[in-house]
Design an enzyme around this catalytic site. Structure first.
Site, PDB file in Angstrom:
ATOM      1  N   GLY A   5       6.006  -0.463  -4.661  1.00 28.32           N
ATOM      2  CA  GLY A   5       7.123   0.089  -5.435  1.00 28.32           C
ATOM      3  C   GLY A   5       6.735   0.380  -6.880  1.00 28.32           C
ATOM      4  O   GLY A   5       7.344   1.236  -7.528  1.00 28.32           O
ATOM      5  N   GLU A  65       5.231   3.648  -6.740  1.00 27.47           N
ATOM      6  CA  GLU A  65       6.329   4.592  -6.463  1.00 27.47           C
ATOM      7  C   GLU A  65       7.163   4.839  -7.722  1.00 27.47           C
ATOM      8  O   GLU A  65       7.592   5.960  -7.989  1.00 27.47           O
ATOM      9  CB  GLU A  65       7.193   4.053  -5.321  1.00 27.47           C
ATOM     10  CG  GLU A  65       6.442   4.109  -3.995  1.00 27.47           C
ATOM     11  CD  GLU A  65       7.146   3.384  -2.864  1.00 27.47           C
ATOM     12  OE1 GLU A  65       7.582   2.233  -3.072  1.00 27.47           O
ATOM     13  OE2 GLU A  65       7.255   3.954  -1.774  1.00 27.47           O
ATOM     14  N   GLU A 112       1.579  -1.711   1.212  1.00 27.80           N
ATOM     15  CA  GLU A 112       2.626  -2.168   2.140  1.00 27.80           C
ATOM     16  C   GLU A 112       2.092  -2.435   3.540  1.00 27.80           C
ATOM     17  O   GLU A 112       2.574  -3.331   4.232  1.00 27.80           O
ATOM     18  CB  GLU A 112       3.766  -1.137   2.210  1.00 27.80           C
ATOM     19  CG  GLU A 112       4.642  -1.067   0.967  1.00 27.80           C
ATOM     20  CD  GLU A 112       4.146  -0.075  -0.084  1.00 27.80           C
ATOM     21  OE1 GLU A 112       2.962   0.334  -0.035  1.00 27.80           O
ATOM     22  OE2 GLU A 112       4.948   0.285  -0.968  1.00 27.80           O
TER      23      GLU A 112
END
Ligand code: HXC
Length: 244
Positions: A95, A98, A118
């Site tokens: 994240g 991201e 991930e």
């Protein structure tokens, strides 16, 4: 210009619900604040952000994931109309990577690492880490990052086009702020239209994108700032933009 510093040092700035919600709220407020032309998001020297908060994620079942308020927070962050510049040092993982990719301009210190690990947790990226990454670095590099979970260096991220500049670690924030200040001197409506049109290019075919660009270009002809920009050029002076 506004600088936001992610600060959860105990968890390498892992993005829990509270932190991401706060970020979405501040950006919503900043969108309405004429004094803020651009936002810089940074972390620490050790970590921009090491991902979603895994400990929090462990408490969610499928229904919890489905109803996760962070989905709405990510959407609001992605819809922020003014430029976001990410000043990245250390880990930008999961994240965190991201979030960096939600920025419009990414600047990184030479020891930064970008990754989508991930797969090591038995999951896949869930906030754009497959879609935005592939568009930024191309298929092969995106596949390699997402399927192996192995991070890439700042140098590799630069070569792949994920980031636009590498700096010394201690100068990353300063450089990002300098870029934000440069943007802040431009006509705000032109800046926002430019961001919107450039982002649309990722989703549209060329003919539609060109049409969209032309409409925005025409729309800006109705602004006072456009007249001021052209007038200032003719008069060999700096323009004074008002945002209208
Ligand atoms: C919660 C985290 C965390 C995370 C680190 N920490 N990453 N806590 N969520 N994502 C915590 C550690 O548990 C530890 O706390 C402290 O931060 C320091 O981390 P260490 O592991 O001791 O540091 P180090 O050995 O230097 O290793 C750094 C690291 C490693 C390589 C970054 O922490 C790591 O692999 N983190 C997880 C990265 C990851 O898998 N990210 C993707 C998450 S999933 P304690 O209390 O133990 O000292 C994701 C999905 C996004 O992001 C989906 C979006 C919707």
């Amino acid at each position: 210009m506004l600088t936001l510093t992610l600060h959860r040092p105990e968890a390498l700035n892992a993005l829990n619900t509270a932190l991401l919600g706060e970020l979405a709220d501040i950006l919503d407020q900043s969108a309405q604040d004429d004094r803020i032309a651009a936002v810089v998001i940074t972390g620490s020297q050790r970590a921009f952000a090491a991902g979603a908060d895994i400990k929090e994620m462990a408490t969610l079942d499928a229904v919890g994931v489905l109803q996760d308020p962070r989905v709405g927070y990510w959407k609001r962050i992605s819809q922020f109309p003014k430029p976001i510049i990410a000043a990245v040092n250390g880990f930008a993982l999961g994240g965190g990577c991201e979030l960096a990719m939600h920025a419009d301009i990414l600047i990184a210190g030479h020891q930064a690492q970008f990754g989508q690990p991930e797969i090591n947790l038995g999951i896949i990226p869930g906030a754009g880490g497959t879609q935005r990454l592939l568009r930024a670095v191309g298929k092969s590099t995106a596949m390699q990052m997402v399927l192996t979970g192995e991070p890439i260096s700042a140098q590799r991220a630069y070569e792949a086009g994920l980031i636009s500049e590498i700096t010394q670690a201690e100068l990353t924030l300063e450089r990002a702020q300098s870029i934000a200040r440069t943007i802040a001197r431009k006509a705000p409506l032109a800046v926002q239209q430019a961001k919107d049109v450039l982002l649309k290019a990722l989703d549209m075919d060329l003919a539609t994108g060109l049409q969209y660009e032309r409409k925005a270009f025409t729309l800006l002809a109705a602004t006072q700032d456009r007249n001021e920009g052209i007038q200032a050029f003719m008069e060999k002076r700096q323009p004074l933009y008002k945002g209208c």
